[in-house]
Design a protein around this motif. Sequence first.
Motif, short mmCIF file in Angstrom:
data_model
loop_
_atom_site.label_atom_id
_atom_site.label_comp_id
_atom_site.label_asym_id
_atom_site.label_seq_id
_atom_site.Cartn_x
_atom_site.Cartn_y
_atom_site.Cartn_z
N TYR A 172 0.83 -1.20 0.00
CA TYR A 172 0.00 0.00 0.00
C TYR A 172 0.87 1.26 0.00
CZ TYR A 172 -2.83 3.84 1.47
OH TYR A 172 -3.42 5.07 1.51
N SER A 173 0.43 2.27 -0.73
CA SER A 173 0.99 3.61 -0.62
C SER A 173 -0.11 4.60 -0.98
CB SER A 173 2.20 3.80 -1.55
OG SER A 173 1.78 3.89 -2.90
N ASP A 174 -0.02 5.80 -0.42
CA ASP A 174 -1.00 6.83 -0.74
C ASP A 174 -0.98 7.15 -2.23
OD1 ASP A 174 -1.90 7.08 1.83
OD2 ASP A 174 -0.82 8.93 2.26
N GLU A 175 0.21 7.14 -2.82
CA GLU A 175 0.33 7.45 -4.24
C GLU A 175 -0.39 6.40 -5.10
OE1 GLU A 175 3.65 9.05 -7.39
OE2 GLU A 175 4.34 7.83 -5.70
N GLN A 176 -0.26 5.13 -4.71
CA GLN A 176 -0.96 4.09 -5.45
C GLN A 176 -2.47 4.23 -5.28
OE1 GLN A 176 -1.14 -0.71 -6.10
NE2 GLN A 176 0.22 0.02 -4.55
N LEU A 177 -2.93 4.53 -4.06
CA LEU A 177 -4.35 4.74 -3.82
C LEU A 177 -4.86 5.90 -4.67
CD1 LEU A 177 -7.01 4.20 -2.33
CD2 LEU A 177 -6.16 5.71 -0.49
N ALA A 178 -4.10 6.97 -4.76
CA ALA A 178 -4.50 8.12 -5.58
C ALA A 178 -4.59 7.72 -7.06
CB ALA A 178 -3.51 9.27 -5.39
N SER A 190 -1.61 -6.38 2.22
CA SER A 190 -0.33 -5.73 2.44
C SER A 190 -0.18 -5.39 3.92
CB SER A 190 -0.25 -4.45 1.61
OG SER A 190 0.82 -3.64 2.02
N LYS A 191 1.03 -5.52 4.42
CA LYS A 191 1.28 -5.19 5.84
C LYS A 191 1.09 -3.71 6.12
CE LYS A 191 6.17 -4.91 4.93
NZ LYS A 191 7.15 -4.08 5.38
N ASP A 192 1.19 -2.86 5.09
CA ASP A 192 1.09 -1.43 5.28
C ASP A 192 -0.31 -0.87 5.03
OD1 ASP A 192 3.84 -1.38 5.75
OD2 ASP A 192 4.28 -1.15 3.63
#
Length: 161
Positions: free
Chosen positions: A45-51, A77-79
């Motif tokens: 997970y990352s904020d950029e991927q969510l965006a 994902s662990k994050d």
Amino acid sequence: MAETGRPETGPETGRTGNGTDLFSGYIGGGVIKRWRIVMFQIKNYSDEQLAFVITCLFHESIDTPEFKDWCVKISESKDAPSFIYDLMAFDGPLFKIHQSIGYVPYWEHTKDDEYALYGIAVLRGTHPYDMPISSSEALKSLKKSSEIMDLFSKVFDFIKL
């Protein structure tokens, strides 16, 4: 070394400060193209991927069930933040999706990237409601932005184009 395997410094690279590297490729000593290398990890997970995923949803490159499938995949994902589970059950108006998250995640992109996402929608047989360009222009933008097609294919590895 950056995660891309390229050096982080030098005349051919530059950090933008938001998770992307700028890189100029060389063939025979000549610059061939300026590339944006996306640095988020596809499996985590990352904020950029969510965006990016939400942008795909707004541009109708994916539909709501595919968005929820991505949420299920990334929840492993662990994050992954706890609001991913809220997004799995989201059934409100699309413009309220950020309320479920609590903020607006950011993915740095250009208009051409957005037009390429419209191209993916057209390629998949959808004609987005308020698309600002014609279907043929969207497909041309997609052809010019192969990195968007690559990113889409990696993020949504369960969608066959």
